[in-house]
Design a protein around this motif. Structure first.
Motif, mmCIF file in Angstrom:
data_model
loop_
_atom_site.group_PDB
_atom_site.id
_atom_site.type_symbol
_atom_site.label_atom_id
_atom_site.label_comp_id
_atom_site.label_asym_id
_atom_site.label_seq_id
_atom_site.Cartn_x
_atom_site.Cartn_y
_atom_site.Cartn_z
ATOM 1 N N LYS A 178 0.775 -1.232 -0.113
ATOM 2 C CA LYS A 178 -0.008 -0.028 -0.138
ATOM 3 C C LYS A 178 1.033 1.171 0.150
ATOM 4 O O LYS A 178 0.514 2.133 -0.640
ATOM 5 C CB LYS A 178 -0.960 0.127 1.185
ATOM 6 C CG LYS A 178 -1.855 1.299 1.253
ATOM 7 C CD LYS A 178 -2.655 1.217 2.474
ATOM 8 C CE LYS A 178 -3.589 2.375 2.753
ATOM 9 N NZ LYS A 178 -4.601 2.338 3.797
ATOM 10 N N ALA A 179 2.094 1.252 0.650
ATOM 11 C CA ALA A 179 3.022 2.319 0.842
ATOM 12 C C ALA A 179 3.756 2.628 -0.627
ATOM 13 O O ALA A 179 3.919 3.670 -0.958
ATOM 14 C CB ALA A 179 3.708 2.230 1.961
ATOM 15 N N LEU A 180 4.213 1.461 -1.012
ATOM 16 C CA LEU A 180 5.358 1.581 -2.185
ATOM 17 C C LEU A 180 4.731 1.431 -3.555
ATOM 18 O O LEU A 180 5.414 1.701 -4.547
ATOM 19 C CB LEU A 180 6.214 0.679 -1.963
ATOM 20 C CG LEU A 180 7.005 0.904 -0.402
ATOM 21 C CD1 LEU A 180 8.246 -0.024 -0.228
ATOM 22 C CD2 LEU A 180 7.504 2.274 -0.278
ATOM 23 N N ASP A 181 3.684 0.760 -3.929
ATOM 24 C CA ASP A 181 3.326 0.336 -5.071
ATOM 25 C C ASP A 181 2.914 1.510 -5.978
ATOM 26 O O ASP A 181 3.365 1.413 -7.102
ATOM 27 C CB ASP A 181 2.024 -0.796 -5.027
ATOM 28 C CG ASP A 181 2.515 -1.964 -4.647
ATOM 29 O OD1 ASP A 181 3.821 -2.358 -4.639
ATOM 30 O OD2 ASP A 181 1.641 -2.969 -4.719
ATOM 31 N N GLU A 182 2.400 2.337 -5.318
ATOM 32 C CA GLU A 182 1.893 3.503 -6.292
ATOM 33 C C GLU A 182 2.846 4.797 -6.140
ATOM 34 O O GLU A 182 3.111 4.966 -4.988
ATOM 35 C CB GLU A 182 0.467 3.865 -5.765
ATOM 36 C CG GLU A 182 -0.666 2.981 -6.348
ATOM 37 C CD GLU A 182 -0.635 2.922 -8.037
ATOM 38 O OE1 GLU A 182 -0.398 4.099 -8.461
ATOM 39 O OE2 GLU A 182 -1.082 1.889 -8.569
ATOM 40 N N PRO A 183 3.350 5.375 -6.975
ATOM 41 C CA PRO A 183 4.048 6.450 -6.869
ATOM 42 C C PRO A 183 3.285 7.565 -6.083
ATOM 43 O O PRO A 183 2.176 7.857 -6.241
ATOM 44 C CB PRO A 183 4.376 7.089 -8.410
ATOM 45 C CG PRO A 183 4.273 5.816 -9.409
ATOM 46 C CD PRO A 183 3.012 5.045 -8.598
#
Length: 260
Positions: free
Chosen positions: A215-220
């Motif tokens: 959740k923290a890192l997948d989306e820029p």
């Protein structure tokens, strides 16, 4: 009649005794030169003072335009380079202006990431008739994002990685424990920072922790609080945070000018 050597050498001039200084009053030409030099010095000092007043006013205008446009709590510091500034103002453009602002908020975002510090160099800065708007022909800027601010935005603890342009992200859950992963940091389209090439570093990547990290890192993460017209070019990491470097052409600072 005998006349002393002193009498012969200094006849007609003031005499102050042996060992004294013999001085004659300045000639009329010398007096005129002294007066002219003093007048020129006074004129130059006065001109510099007037020019600095004009520079201070230009700096204040620019600071107000930026503060109104970016919604900062405090006015940024602004420095107008060059001399004389009056000539630049008469031409309608300042050659170069440096600006430094702190704690630029990121409102209206699902993952608000404030800019801890923004340094901006502006070339060809033109001011409009409105005090709350300014336009620059060319801009270079660096947004410093502290790890504390990045951590709050992502919901995991972020720190400097062991390798260049990488960060460590640590997820923690009660009764589950901690896990730390390493991620590469790079510039993505739309003025966003991407976290890629995620590698497990320490701890067991249990499903709840993996979900939190995904959740923290997948989306820029977007940088929504930089002036409109700036484009993110590169991202680097340091001991204290992330530096995002921007460039832009024809950038206008005015209310609601932050990137959407």
């Amino acid at each position: 009649m005998y006349q002393s050597h002193h009498d012969e050498q200094y006849a007609g001039e003031p005499y102050y005794g042996d060992g004294s200084i013999y001085a004659s009053p300045p000639t009329r030409t010398r007096r005129r030169m002294i007066i002219a030099a003093a007048s020129l010095a006074a004129l130059l000092v006065g001109g510099v003072s007037v020019d600095r007043i004009a520079a201070a006013r230009a700096e204040s205008r620019t600071a107000k335009a930026f503060q109104d446009g970016m919604g900062t709590a405090d006015r940024p510091s602004v420095h107008v380079r060059g001399f004389p500034v009056l000539n630049e103002l008469a031409a309608g453009s300042l050659d170069h202006v440096d600006l430094t602002a702190h704690d630029i908020p990121a409102a209206g975002s699902t993952r608000p990431l404030p800019v801890t510090k923004l340094t901006v160099g502006m070339d060809g800065l033109k001011t409009s008739g409105s005090a709350d708007e300014a336009h620059a022909d060319g801009v270079t800027a660096t947004a410093f994002l502290s790890y504390a601010d990045v951590s709050r935005a992502l919901g995991v603890r972020v720190s400097q990685g062991e390798e260049s342009r990488r960060v460590d992200a640590t997820a923690s859950l009660p009764l589950v424990g901690d896990v730390t992963v390493s991620a590469a940091v790079s510039a993505a389209g739309g003025n966003r920072i991407a976290f890629t090439d995620v590698r497990a570093e320490q701890g067991e990547l249990l499903p709840p922790l993996k979900s939190l990290l995904d959740k923290a890192l997948d989306e820029p993460i977007p940088l929504q609080n930089v002036p409109e017209g700036l484009q993110l070019r590169s991202v680097t990491t340091s001991e204290d945070g992330i530096d995002a470097r921007f460039t832009g052409r024809s950038v206008t600072f005015h209310p609601d000018s932050s990137s959407a």
